[in-house]
Motif scaffolding. Structure first.
Motif: not given
Ligand SMILES: Nc1ncnc2c1ncn2[C@@H]1O[C@H](COP(=O)(O)OP(=O)(O)OP(=O)(O)O)[C@@H](O)[C@H]1O
Ligand SMILES: [Mg+2]
Lengths: 295, 291
Positions: A195-196, A186-188, A191, A182-183
């Motif tokens: 979402s995950v 570029g996921m905040l 988020r 996720t990092r």
């Protein structure tokens, strides 16, 4: 047959005999343990059904108790509705707060997370009557009256640690590789959680929530001086509200009167069925929330 | 004081005189020779006080595949993670030196690390599709979260395009709703490549992307990389010498010094490294004579 082969077969035989004996002893022990665990369970269930079922009727759910405990007839509508309302409100408070606390503890890490976990552990160990006193002085004294809201807050405090612990465990289990994924995308952070991580842990979190709900639903002590109880039906959470455990408590105290005793038994049966229903529902939701290939 | 982070723009396709850096154009600079994408100079990486990468300088060519090879533990993954600013996410880890992307200092205070990671994508050693998301959502969701697309139709187009680019479309087009983790390892890895491509990065970092794959899936991913270099700059870490020589255009060989920190022994065109290395250490390593 050579002598060494004989020795081998002897040894095989001896071992297998000893092992079989051990095996059998263990099986007997396991069965004994099962009986010890199941007998009281079946006995309680049987007792409840046997004693409670005769009170159950349509009227039992559609009317409120008579003003006089010793009078027969009436129902427990006010208590069922009150319990569901207060537990529902408590869950609405405790679930977001609990998950947020777990996310916070996981995300911040270090000493702050450690103290959050410590406080939650202490909260989980508090006798529920203490929770009742705490919410009494926090809500009832401040607002000046007993209320369903105060009862809901007390039940939320009961639920909170269960939800935090379940969510914390599950978020901790989230794979580090997924986290890195996720990092790298570029996921905040919010988020990623929304979402995950939380969906991945969802079935476990739901199980935790239902555990918390079924614990709260049967609590009596925290309600005694918060919700207080109410002989009449109300949907107003600003007023005192009746709950099933409170109703059981008051009627069972007066079980010298057959009507009160039956009412207590019938309510106990309904309470157990509701808890069971929550439990089964939780399992069903948990199974549906699992990823498609693991169902 | 907080500075407004800039969104890193992928460079224009044709010879570009300057990098377009949106609002904060005070940061715009003349471009280095057009074909350099990422340039590392004197990079040191630390875990706590322990240095694991020492003074590495690497010019990474645009639209080419750069392979990083070297013994286990010499800091290849760490170096890669410095480029997209993932290294600093490890508690206590930090980077010294300069890493530029088309002349922009990626560690400048006004650079948003999240924007860096969107521009410089990464594929990991172990495939890591999101377990609760379908194949479709694995590709679409990150792009959606980053505000790159909106609407069902746009998502569908994006998913198809990226899955095609990742050479996975034909295998999954009939089961886009199936869970991402229901695929085989090789398929999952290509799904992760498709997911990375969906963010329209400019550079793709790949850390041993084939080490969990069988030879056929490996070949598929290798062919894919060669396809992709038309549009992307690729940096790949690999332990597989044949793979490095097959797919890469330039190769960097790292090894560990006496202080157990990785340093750059030699970097050159891949043909040079494998046929005519300048350093004895390189020759020993690529020919399997070491230790
Ligand atoms: N999270 C971490 N914390 C502390 N030290 C680390 C961490 N990750 C890696 N290291 C150390 O940094 C050094 C370089 O590790 P790195 O993973 O970059 O090597 P590598 O070249 O990628 O190895 P491999 O080929 O086995 O993947 C190693 O000595 C390793 O022990
Ligand atoms: Mg590595």
């Amino acid at each position: 047959m050579s002598s060494s082969a004989l020795a081998v077969s002897d040894r095989l035989r001896a071992t297998s005999r000893a092992r079989h004996a051990k095996d059998r002893a263990l099986m007997v022990l396991a069965w004994a343990a099962l009986v010890v665990a199941v007998v009281p369970l079946v006995a309680i269930a049987w007792f409840l059904v046997e004693q409670g079922v005769r009170s159950i009727s349509l009227e039992f759910f559609t009317s409120d108790p008579p003003g006089d405990l010793s009078a027969s007839g009436g129902g427990i509508r006010n208590a069922v509705v009150g319990t569901l309302l207060m537990t529902g409100l408590a869950t609405l408070i405790a679930v977001p707060a609990g998950i947020a606390l777990a996310v916070f503890a996981r995300e911040i890490g270090g000493r702050v997370a450690g103290s959050v976990r410590f406080v939650v552990d202490v909260l989980a160990g508090l006798p529920s009557i203490v929770v009742g006193i705490f919410v009494y002085s926090l809500v009832v004294v401040t607002t000046g009256h007993f209320s369903g809201l105060a009862g809901a807050v007390a039940l939320a405090v009961i639920e909170l640690p269960v939800i935090v612990v379940a969510s914390d465990e599950l978020l901790r289990l989230t794979d580090r590789r997924i986290d890195e994924g996720t990092r790298a995308l570029g996921m905040l952070r919010w988020r990623s959680f929304l979402s995950v991580f939380i969906p991945t842990a969802l079935s476990g979190i739901i199980t935790g929530v239902l555990l918390a709900v079924s614990r709260a639903i049967g609590e009596t002590a925290p309600l005694i001086f918060t919700a207080l109880g109410n002989n009449f039906f109300t949907l107003d959470m600003n007023e005192p509200v009746q709950a099933m455990p409170l109703l059981i408590y008051r009627n069972a105290l007066n079980s010298a009167f057959p009507a009160a005793r039956d009412r207590a038994m019938g309510t106990a049966l309904v309470l157990v069925v509701i808890v069971l229903a929550f439990n089964l529902m939780g399992r069903w939701i948990a199974r549906r929330a699992r990823p498609a290939d693991q169902r | 004081m907080t500075t407004t982070p800039i969104r890193l723009q992928p460079p224009p396709v044709e010879p570009a005189p300057v990098v377009s850096v949106s609002a904060a154009s005070h940061n715009a600079k003349m471009l280095e020779p057009a074909e350099l994408s990422v340039e590392l100079s004197g990079v040191n990486a630390f875990y706590g006080s322990r240095r694991v990468v020492r003074d590495i300088s690497l010019p990474v060519r645009s639209n080419a595949i750069t392979a990083i090879i070297g013994p286990s533990g010499c800091g290849k993954s760490t170096l890669l993670r410095c480029i997209n600013r993932m290294h600093e996410l490890t508690p206590g880890a930090h980077v010294e030196g300069r890493i530029e992307y088309h002349g922009i200092d990626l560690y400048a205070p006004d650079i948003d690390p999240v924007a860096v990671r969107r521009t410089i994508g990464m594929v990991f050693q172990q495939p890591n599709p999101f377990p609760t998301m379908s194949i479709h959502d694995n590709v679409a969701a990150p792009a959606r979260f980053n505000g790159l697309i909106a609407g069902k139709a746009a998502e569908h187009d994006l998913v198809e395009r990226c899955l095609r680019q990742a050479a996975l479309w034909d295998e999954v087009k009939d089961k886009l709703k199936a869970g991402g983790t229901s695929l085989s390892g090789g398929q999952q890895q290509r799904l992760c490549i498709a997911r990375a491509l969906a963010l329209e990065p400019d550079v793709l970092l790949m850390d041993e992307p084939c080490s969990a794959l069988d030879p056929i899936a490996t070949l598929q991913v290798e062919n894919l990389m060669v396809e992709l270099k038309r549009d992307y700059t690729i940096i790949i870490v690999t332990h597989n010498m044949q793979q490095a020589s097959r797919v890469s255009d330039q190769t960097a060989f790292l090894t560990m010094g006496d202080d157990r920190a990785g340093y750059l022994v030699e970097m050159a065109d891949t043909v040079e490294i494998f046929t005519n290395p300048r350093q004895q250490l390189t020759e020993d390593y690529v020919s399997g004579r070491f230790g």
